[in-house]
Design an enzyme around this catalytic site. Sequence first.
Site, PDB file in Angstrom:
ATOM      1  CG  ASP A  10      46.674  38.967  42.021  1.00  0.00           C
ATOM      2  OD1 ASP A  10      46.971  38.502  40.906  1.00  0.00           O
ATOM      3  OD2 ASP A  10      45.639  38.634  42.647  1.00  0.00           O
ATOM      4  CG  LEU A  11      43.824  42.145  37.154  1.00  0.00           C
ATOM      5  CD1 LEU A  11      43.739  43.665  37.170  1.00  0.00           C
ATOM      6  CD2 LEU A  11      43.833  41.632  35.714  1.00  0.00           C
ATOM      7  CG  ASP A  12      42.239  38.046  37.780  1.00  0.00           C
ATOM      8  OD1 ASP A  12      41.605  38.891  37.139  1.00  0.00           O
ATOM      9  OD2 ASP A  12      43.019  37.227  37.252  1.00  0.00           O
ATOM     10  CB  THR A  18      38.516  39.705  37.301  1.00  0.00           C
ATOM     11  OG1 THR A  18      39.615  40.327  37.949  1.00  0.00           O
ATOM     12  CG2 THR A  18      37.966  40.604  36.212  1.00  0.00           C
ATOM     13  CE  LYS A  46      39.388  33.822  45.324  1.00  0.00           C
ATOM     14  NZ  LYS A  46      39.017  34.551  46.544  1.00  0.00           N
ATOM     15  CB  ILE A  48      47.161  28.260  39.978  1.00  0.00           C
ATOM     16  CG1 ILE A  48      45.718  27.763  39.923  1.00  0.00           C
ATOM     17  CG2 ILE A  48      47.711  28.189  41.404  1.00  0.00           C
ATOM     18  CD1 ILE A  48      45.562  26.283  40.253  1.00  0.00           C
ATOM     19  NE  ARG A  50      42.996  30.853  30.087  1.00  0.00           N
ATOM     20  CZ  ARG A  50      43.302  31.518  28.963  1.00  0.00           C
ATOM     21  NH1 ARG A  50      43.240  30.907  27.790  1.00  0.00           N
ATOM     22  NH2 ARG A  50      43.677  32.783  28.998  1.00  0.00           N
ATOM     23  CB  SER A 117      48.008  39.309  36.832  1.00  0.00           C
ATOM     24  OG  SER A 117      46.925  38.457  36.504  1.00  0.00           O
ATOM     25  CB  ALA A 118      48.550  33.724  36.925  1.00  0.00           C
ATOM     26  CE  LYS A 148      50.746  35.706  40.987  1.00  0.00           C
ATOM     27  NZ  LYS A 148      49.558  36.591  40.981  1.00  0.00           N
ATOM     28  CD  GLU A 172      48.760  37.347  44.667  1.00  0.00           C
ATOM     29  OE1 GLU A 172      47.598  36.957  44.863  1.00  0.00           O
ATOM     30  OE2 GLU A 172      49.338  37.196  43.584  1.00  0.00           O
ATOM     31  CG  ASP A 173      42.887  37.643  45.363  1.00  0.00           C
ATOM     32  OD1 ASP A 173      43.912  37.502  44.653  1.00  0.00           O
ATOM     33  OD2 ASP A 173      41.772  37.214  45.020  1.00  0.00           O
TER      34      ASP A 173
HETATM   35  C1  BG6 Z   1      44.867  34.517  37.992  1.00  0.00           C
HETATM   36  C2  BG6 Z   1      43.541  34.130  38.594  1.00  0.00           C
HETATM   37  O1  BG6 Z   1      45.104  35.872  38.219  1.00  0.00           O
HETATM   38  O2  BG6 Z   1      44.868  34.273  36.593  1.00  0.00           O
HETATM   39  C3  BG6 Z   1      43.182  32.700  38.249  1.00  0.00           C
HETATM   40  O3  BG6 Z   1      43.629  34.270  40.015  1.00  0.00           O
HETATM   41  C4  BG6 Z   1      43.225  32.519  36.732  1.00  0.00           C
HETATM   42  O4  BG6 Z   1      41.901  32.416  38.738  1.00  0.00           O
HETATM   43  C5  BG6 Z   1      44.619  32.918  36.233  1.00  0.00           C
HETATM   44  O5  BG6 Z   1      42.964  31.178  36.373  1.00  0.00           O
HETATM   45  C6  BG6 Z   1      44.778  32.759  34.712  1.00  0.00           C
HETATM   46  O6  BG6 Z   1      43.935  33.657  34.074  1.00  0.00           O
HETATM   47  P1  BG6 Z   1      43.598  33.622  32.504  1.00  0.00           P
HETATM   48  O7  BG6 Z   1      42.821  34.898  32.305  1.00  0.00           O
HETATM   49  O8  BG6 Z   1      44.901  33.620  31.772  1.00  0.00           O
HETATM   50  O9  BG6 Z   1      42.801  32.402  32.262  1.00  0.00           O
HETATM   51 MG    MG Z   2      44.181  37.233  42.599  1.00  0.00          MG
END
Ligand code: BG6
Ligand code: MG
Length: 229
Positions: A10-12, A18, A46, A48, A50, A117-118, A148, A172-173
């Site tokens: 996962d990224l964020d 982030t 987290k 999910i 946007r 990552s989402a 997710k 994952e976090d």
């Molecule tokens: C996920 C984050 O990686 O990406 C969420 O954990 C975030 O917090 C989701 O809403 C969507 O991200 P973005 O950058 O497409 O708005």
């Molecule tokens: Mg995350």
Amino acid sequence: MTKPKLFIFDLDGVITDTAEFHFLAWKQLAEELGITIDRRFNEELKGISRMESLEKILALDPALQGMPLEEKKRLAEKKNDHYKELIRTITPDHILPGVEPLIKRIKEEGILLALGSASKNAPAVLQRLGLYEDFDLIVDPAKVKKGKPDPEIFTKAADHFRVPYSACVGVEDSAAGIEAINRAGMFSVGVGSADVLSASAYIVPDTSRLDFDRIVEKFNRAREVEPSR
Ligand code: BG6
Ligand code: MG
């Protein structure tokens, strides 16, 4: 010892902090709508998408029900503008401790590396961190039908390389992300608090504790207990 064939990160909140920027951007938008959100509530956001995050925030205020889709899109875009402003400051110094050594070791071991990552901002964030080239695949969240905790983003990465799910490790976090990895039949590594990530097959309190050998050891132990995985 069997080595995993694919790591899916996962990224964020895993590679860089982030997750905090997403929280700050949502908090600002929520305040503009007269809603207060805290870090505990943020755990639900987290992992999910946007739009799903926005829906959860709007659900907090009965007066905001039935908002037209166009208005929701405008608010989601506004949050993304706040977020993009925050990520402009990201440099390679923002890679969380322990992440670079782990990626280096994965590459040295000849193991594949994917991003699950989402976030639609993920490629830009990886570029800013100087890690973009290290990834063999970045799953495009726009092509994922179910986010997710559905396992799709993780299974898509494994399917791309024709790697069995049982040979994959997901890091994952978020609770939603750990559920997705588990449902995919992969080995889940949770980074963060045991309260939130209790379903992880292996959990570390923070990224500085991510150690390749330890993960592989735990991965093998899980296979002994559950040989069908
Ligand atoms: C996920 C984050 O990686 O990406 C969420 O954990 C975030 O917090 C989701 O809403 C969507 O991200 P973005 O950058 O497409 O708005
Ligand atoms: Mg995350």
